[in-house]
Design a protein around this motif. Structure first.
Motif, PDB file in Angstrom:
ATOM      1  N   GLU A   8       1.071  -1.313   0.254  1.00 54.20           N
ATOM      2  CA  GLU A   8       0.138  -0.133   0.100  1.00 54.20           C
ATOM      3  C   GLU A   8       1.095   1.038   0.144  1.00 54.20           C
ATOM      4  N   THR A  12       1.191   4.026  -2.890  1.00 47.92           N
ATOM      5  CA  THR A  12       0.818   5.333  -2.479  1.00 47.92           C
ATOM      6  C   THR A  12       2.034   6.448  -3.132  1.00 47.92           C
ATOM      7  N   VAL A  31      -6.439  11.566   1.544  1.00 44.07           N
ATOM      8  CA  VAL A  31      -7.176   9.921   0.776  1.00 44.07           C
ATOM      9  C   VAL A  31      -6.324   9.231   2.074  1.00 44.07           C
ATOM     10  N   VAL A  32      -5.611   8.476   2.333  1.00 44.18           N
ATOM     11  CA  VAL A  32      -5.055   8.012   3.187  1.00 44.18           C
ATOM     12  C   VAL A  32      -4.900   8.478   4.318  1.00 44.18           C
ATOM     13  N   GLU A  34      -7.437  10.263   5.807  1.00 45.89           N
ATOM     14  CA  GLU A  34      -9.124  10.093   6.246  1.00 45.89           C
ATOM     15  C   GLU A  34      -9.056   8.934   6.359  1.00 45.89           C
ATOM     16  N   THR A  35      -8.494   7.540   6.239  1.00 46.02           N
ATOM     17  CA  THR A  35      -8.776   6.332   6.068  1.00 46.02           C
ATOM     18  C   THR A  35      -8.489   5.808   8.182  1.00 46.02           C
ATOM     19  N   TYR A  36      -7.633   6.472   8.386  1.00 47.06           N
ATOM     20  CA  TYR A  36      -7.408   6.765   9.614  1.00 47.06           C
ATOM     21  C   TYR A  36      -8.008   8.074  10.905  1.00 47.06           C
ATOM     22  N   GLY A  37      -8.939   8.292  10.165  1.00 50.08           N
ATOM     23  CA  GLY A  37      -9.823   9.755  11.087  1.00 50.08           C
ATOM     24  C   GLY A  37      -8.847  11.271  10.687  1.00 50.08           C
ATOM     25  N   ASN A  39      -8.277  14.835   9.688  1.00 53.81           N
ATOM     26  CA  ASN A  39      -9.434  15.387   7.992  1.00 53.81           C
ATOM     27  C   ASN A  39      -8.723  16.578   8.599  1.00 53.81           C
ATOM     28  N   GLU A 145      -7.471   7.510  15.325  1.00 52.86           N
ATOM     29  CA  GLU A 145      -7.372   5.791  14.768  1.00 52.86           C
ATOM     30  C   GLU A 145      -6.705   5.743  14.517  1.00 52.86           C
TER      31      GLU A 145
END
Length: 242
Positions: A8, A12, A31-32, A34-37, A39, A145
């Motif tokens: 991954e 990336t 995008v990456v 946001e996968t861990y919350g 923002n 997260e």
């Protein structure tokens, strides 16, 4: 990291490497995150705390607009404990690792007000660039997260993103900025060797006012905050050498 995480990360980084614009780099980066919350983020150089023009070192402002305005109006950069720690360490750290009891009152205020704008916890990835001083990629949200095993991936991503954005910024500067004159390069070369305004005026046989005028023109051309910043930018453009 396990094999899936490594793959991954490589995919990336490949996407970032192939990007031709800052917008595309940041799209992949977001995008990456946001996968861990995560923002909200900021990618910036770290001038000295009292530098009133610190925001000129920002590569990307992904903070909530209201928080950025608050941060700037209250001069929080001067007392930001995340910025202070990032100047002194090369290791990534989480915001909650900054123990409140160890912070000064103004430092606690910065962190408490960040929480009011939805940035209750976050992480910082310090970046130390030769000849350019410290920088940091920081990201935050109302709840962190990020599992410990993901930190190496995020660190590598942040460093790579910073370098790509820096390269694109330098390229734009080179394409859109007039080159230094031979005299300006000569003068800045002496400055890079540690010579003072008075020293340079003697070496070149000109007045100190002339040297200062050249310095102003150099700063304007390079969009530099001071002579040291101009030297760094000229080195990146290969206009001078040390």
């Amino acid at each position: 990291m396990n094999n899936a995480a490594v793959l991954e990360l490589l995919a990336t980084i490949s996407d970032i490497d192939s990007a031709r614009s800052s917008d595309r780099v940041l799209q992949v980066f977001r995008v990456v995150l946001e996968t861990y919350g995560l923002n909200s983020f900021l990618i910036t150089g770290l001038p000295v705390p009292h530098d009133s023009e610190w925001h000129r070192a920002i590569l990307c402002d992904g903070w909530p607009r209201e928080w950025f305005l608050r941060y700037e109006s209250e001069s929080h950069f001067l007392n930001d404990p995340c910025a202070a720690r990032s100047r002194l360490t090369a290791e990534p750290f989480l915001w909650h690792q900054l123990q409140p009891d160890s912070l000064k009152a103004r430092g606690r205020l910065v962190m408490n007000e960040a929480a009011e704008f939805g940035m209750k916890d976050g992480l910082c990835v310090p970046i130390h660039v030769p000849l350019a001083g410290p920088a940091v990629v920081t990201a935050a949200s109302d709840r962190l997260e990020v599992p410990p095993e993901a930190m190496p991936l995020i660190e590598a991503l942040c460093v790579h993103t910073f370098r790509k954005l820096s390269g694109l910024e330098t390229k734009r500067g080179e394409e859109g900025t007039a080159p230094l004159t031979p005299r300006e390069r000569e003068l800045l070369q002496w400055s890079a060797q540690g010579k003072s305004t008075e020293d340079i005026s003697c070496i070149l046989g000109v007045t100190t006012n002339t040297v200062e005028s050249h310095h102003r023109n150099i700063r304007d051309k390079l969009d530099a905050i001071n002579v040291a910043h101009a030297i760094v930018k000229a080195l990146r453009r290969h206009e001078i050498q040390i």
